[in-house]
Design a protein around this motif. Structure first.
Motif, PDB file in Angstrom:
ATOM      1  N   UNK A 115      58.291  84.134-125.339  1.00 15.07           N
ATOM      2  CA  UNK A 115      58.649  84.190-124.116  1.00 15.07           C
ATOM      3  C   UNK A 115      57.625  84.325-123.014  1.00 15.07           C
ATOM      4  N   UNK A 116      56.413  84.966-123.449  1.00 12.93           N
ATOM      5  CA  UNK A 116      55.473  85.322-122.532  1.00 12.93           C
ATOM      6  C   UNK A 116      55.849  86.575-121.817  1.00 12.93           C
ATOM      7  N   UNK A 117      56.517  87.476-122.443  1.00 17.53           N
ATOM      8  CA  UNK A 117      57.141  88.647-121.905  1.00 17.53           C
ATOM      9  C   UNK A 117      55.934  89.615-122.483  1.00 17.53           C
ATOM     10  N   UNK A 118      55.817  90.917-121.789  1.00 18.74           N
ATOM     11  CA  UNK A 118      54.938  91.857-122.292  1.00 18.74           C
ATOM     12  C   UNK A 118      55.693  92.509-123.447  1.00 18.74           C
ATOM     13  N   UNK A 119      54.866  93.352-124.204  1.00 24.40           N
ATOM     14  CA  UNK A 119      55.337  94.206-125.509  1.00 24.40           C
ATOM     15  C   UNK A 119      56.480  94.906-124.802  1.00 24.40           C
ATOM     16  N   UNK A 120      56.356  95.754-123.851  1.00 22.92           N
ATOM     17  CA  UNK A 120      57.164  96.749-123.180  1.00 22.92           C
ATOM     18  C   UNK A 120      56.927  98.203-123.698  1.00 22.92           C
ATOM     19  N   UNK A 121      57.780  98.946-122.873  1.00 18.16           N
ATOM     20  CA  UNK A 121      57.523 100.479-123.398  1.00 18.16           C
ATOM     21  C   UNK A 121      58.848 101.129-123.832  1.00 18.16           C
ATOM     22  N   UNK A 136      60.064  91.439-111.299  1.00 18.26           N
ATOM     23  CA  UNK A 136      58.715  91.665-110.631  1.00 18.26           C
ATOM     24  C   UNK A 136      57.633  90.965-111.445  1.00 18.26           C
ATOM     25  N   UNK A 137      57.934  90.419-112.683  1.00 16.43           N
ATOM     26  CA  UNK A 137      56.904  90.103-113.885  1.00 16.43           C
ATOM     27  C   UNK A 137      56.675  88.693-113.497  1.00 16.43           C
ATOM     28  N   UNK A 138      55.210  88.359-113.561  1.00 17.56           N
ATOM     29  CA  UNK A 138      54.504  87.208-113.218  1.00 17.56           C
ATOM     30  C   UNK A 138      54.029  86.470-114.392  1.00 17.56           C
ATOM     31  N   UNK A 139      54.777  85.537-115.237  1.00 10.23           N
ATOM     32  CA  UNK A 139      54.229  85.041-116.272  1.00 10.23           C
ATOM     33  C   UNK A 139      53.202  84.109-116.285  1.00 10.23           C
ATOM     34  N   UNK A 140      52.081  84.098-117.141  1.00 15.57           N
ATOM     35  CA  UNK A 140      50.855  83.286-116.890  1.00 15.57           C
ATOM     36  C   UNK A 140      51.056  81.975-117.916  1.00 15.57           C
ATOM     37  N   UNK A 141      51.833  81.881-118.669  1.00 14.95           N
ATOM     38  CA  UNK A 141      51.970  80.601-119.585  1.00 14.95           C
ATOM     39  C   UNK A 141      53.433  79.984-119.749  1.00 14.95           C
ATOM     40  N   UNK A 142      53.846  78.938-119.705  1.00  8.58           N
ATOM     41  CA  UNK A 142      55.178  78.498-120.109  1.00  8.58           C
ATOM     42  C   UNK A 142      55.824  79.023-121.191  1.00  8.58           C
ATOM     43  N   UNK A 143      57.258  79.420-121.314  1.00  9.77           N
ATOM     44  CA  UNK A 143      57.780  79.844-122.606  1.00  9.77           C
ATOM     45  C   UNK A 143      57.744  78.702-123.555  1.00  9.77           C
ATOM     46  N   UNK A 144      57.590  79.209-124.932  1.00 10.28           N
ATOM     47  CA  UNK A 144      57.219  78.417-126.071  1.00 10.28           C
ATOM     48  C   UNK A 144      55.884  77.820-126.341  1.00 10.28           C
ATOM     49  N   UNK A 145      54.832  78.481-125.494  1.00  8.86           N
ATOM     50  CA  UNK A 145      53.685  77.709-125.760  1.00  8.86           C
ATOM     51  C   UNK A 145      52.609  78.913-126.302  1.00  8.86           C
ATOM     52  N   UNK A 146      53.125  80.234-126.584  1.00  9.58           N
ATOM     53  CA  UNK A 146      52.054  81.354-126.739  1.00  9.58           C
ATOM     54  C   UNK A 146      52.857  82.377-127.503  1.00  9.58           C
ATOM     55  N   UNK A 147      52.559  82.872-128.431  1.00  8.05           N
ATOM     56  CA  UNK A 147      53.232  83.869-129.269  1.00  8.05           C
ATOM     57  C   UNK A 147      52.669  85.179-128.956  1.00  8.05           C
ATOM     58  N   UNK A 148      53.488  86.201-128.427  1.00  5.13           N
ATOM     59  CA  UNK A 148      52.960  87.544-127.957  1.00  5.13           C
ATOM     60  C   UNK A 148      54.320  88.363-128.449  1.00  5.13           C
TER      61      UNK A 148
END
Length: 538
Positions: A115-121, A136-148
């Motif tokens: 999803x490109x979302x941060x890990x969370x707390x 308020x989050x600003x993703x830097x990569x389209x969904x589906x392109x990066x595992x995090x």
């Protein structure tokens, strides 16, 4: 066929070696095949103060091993036509909004951590605000392109499950997973009621520095928890029933819990993480050409691991009550599985892993030499594959923690590891916190400049977050640097909005923002949505 006495003794010795090496208060392990529990073993104590021993009914928080307990009901809803995995999450949760130039995040993206979302707390027990605040989050990569890996994504999946079933998440998990599997000793949430009937979780008494086996233990921060990223409290016997569900590809004695196709979605065609393939709540990996399904888990004070060998029809579950790294526990579960498989196949049992010598450094010569900072000289020597630091008139044997980082057993070095840097293949520098030392042969600049306002960020910050209670900020060679309490470090890259990206990966979603500057010091640091505050401690 069951587990023989010789194999049981082998597994007991493996547990003892693991307890000693990791300093674990207690541990429970179980081995199962597709039909029944083959063996279970327990060692240590569930509560240090009461000296209450771990037994077969001791319950542990299982952390991220519980992610599939969120996934399985979602797969059931998919089978019923009530959930489209490729639909935007906002179709089901209209309040879920992200200010993004990219296509919307789908359910599939949350399930496989793309999803490109941060890990969370874990600063809040429920997490709904954390998901809501993603606007308020600003993703830097389209969904589906990066595992995090994102616990926050799975928390959001839990809220989606509540919306579709009309039930609270714990009730949905109990009805759709725990009851069909007969997991009667498992609680679907960490609650005040479960606290009195579960093991006590422990952590090092020092939460602000790299751990060492000489550190005593203290009870970890406890908090109620009921979110979709893993909030169950269970026993090894109950978790073995869950492993049998996987070994039987979604079938249980009570009937099918999920379809064959749902099982394949959870375990096949996952995203490459750099070490394994992650599908929906489960990871798959290869060892000597053989495919395994596994996962590690942890809540504050607890760590766990599971490994399943689909070909052999065997699974291992391992639960402990101490914080620490999960990867070594997954390796131990793998070793137990290998031993059980060898025994059932009539092969010779593998040798038990030898205890690692923490001060054995075969390449100590690469680090030997004299390192100088503006105020101190460090002299390192190679002494028969031991790396010695001459300090205060005594030789200190360094303990390797990673490829180029070492623990120094002295109070003056307790807050950070000694990390070495290279030019090509040659070790030419080292760091300790914000201190920089160069070795003879270093070729490069020795003066660095940074924006003066960065000086306000340097310091130590704390929050009541049980998974990450504190961190330090230093400036290294002109770069603002995040010092994690367990020893590793991340550079901070300035972004256009005044915040900093954490880490060297330009696609990484984690950020830090400093604010409330008074008397030349930032008093607040926002770590991907979690507020931390400057502390008086160095």
């Amino acid at each position: 066929m069951g587990i023989s006495d010789s194999v049981a003794q082998h597994l007991d010795r493996l547990m003892t070696a693991t307890m000693d090496a990791m300093g674990l208060p207690g541990m429970a392990v179980a081995v199962t095949d597709r039909q029944r529990l083959l063996w279970s073993g327990v060692q240590g104590v569930a509560d240090l103060s009461a000296r209450a021993p771990v037994n077969a009914d001791t319950r542990f928080e299982i952390g991220s091993l519980g992610k599939p307990f969120t996934v399985i009901p979602l797969m059931q809803l998919r089978e019923a036509g009530a959930l489209d995995l490729r639909a935007p999450v906002s179709r089901y949760l209209p309040w879920f909004r992200i200010a993004s130039p990219f296509p919307e995040i789908t359910v599939h993206h949350l399930l496989n951590h793309t999803s490109g979302l941060p890990r969370g707390t874990d600063i809040a027990p429920h997490g709904l605000y954390e998901s809501w605040a993603l606007r308020d989050f600003r993703p830097v990569v389209p969904p589906g392109e990066y595992f995090c890996y994102s616990n926050l994504g799975y928390k959001t999946l839990g809220f989606l499950l509540e919306k579709l079933t009309g039930q609270a998440l714990p009730d949905a998990i109990r009805e759709r997973v725990l009851t069909p599997l007969g997991m009667r000793q498992t609680s679907p949430a960490v609650t005040v009621a479960t606290r009195g009937s579960a093991a006590t979780g422990y952590t090092s008494i020092f939460d602000d520095r790299p751990e060492h086996r000489t550190h005593s233990l203290a009870p970890a921060v406890w908090a109620p928890y009921a979110t979709g990223d893993g909030a169950q409290v269970s026993t090894v016997g109950d978790m073995a029933a869950y492993l049998r569900l996987l070994l039987n590809r979604g079938w249980s004695p009570a009937g099918r819990v999920m379809s064959e196709r749902s099982f394949e979605l959870m375990t096949q065609d996952g995203e490459w993480t750099g070490g394994d393939y992650y599908a929906y709540g489960l990871a798959a990996y290869l060892v000597e050409g053989r495919r395994y399904i596994g996962h590690g888990g942890g809540n504050a004070g607890f760590r766990s691991a599971m490994v399943v060998d689909m070909e052999a029809g065997l699974g291992v579950i391992l639960l402990t009550n101490r914080m620490g790294e999960t990867d070594p526990l997954v390796e131990v579960a793998q070793q137990a599985l290998t031993a059980a498989g060898a025994a059932l196949d009539g092969r010779e049992l593998p040798e038990l892993p030898r205890p690692a010598d923490p001060v054995h450094v075969p390449d100590a010569g690469a680090y030997s030499g004299t390192y100088r900072s503006e105020s101190r000289i460090l002299t390192l020597e190679d002494a028969n594959e031991r790396l010695l630091l001459r300090y205060g008139g005594e030789p200190l044997a360094l303990e390797r923690r990673a490829s180029d980082s070492f623990y120094v057993p002295h109070p003056d070095f307790a807050l950070a590891l000694l990390e070495f840097g290279r030019q090509g293949d040659r070790v030419v520098e080292c760091f300790r916190g914000g201190d920089w030392y160069v070795k003879d042969g270093y070729r490069g600049p020795r003066e660095f400049h940074h924006p003066p306002e960065w000086d306000a960020c340097v310091g130590h910050y704390r929050a009541r977050n049980p998974e990450l209670s504190n961190f330090r900020i230093a400036i290294r060679k002109g770069t603002l640097t995040l010092l994690h309490p367990w020893g590793n470090t991340d550079p901070l890259a300035p972004l256009d909005d005044g915040s900093f990206r954490i880490g060297s990966d330009p696609l990484g979603p984690e950020t830090l923002r400093f604010s409330a500057v008074a008397e030349g010091q930032a008093l607040r640091a926002d770590y991907s949505g979690c507020p931390y505050y400057r502390t008086f401690e160095p």
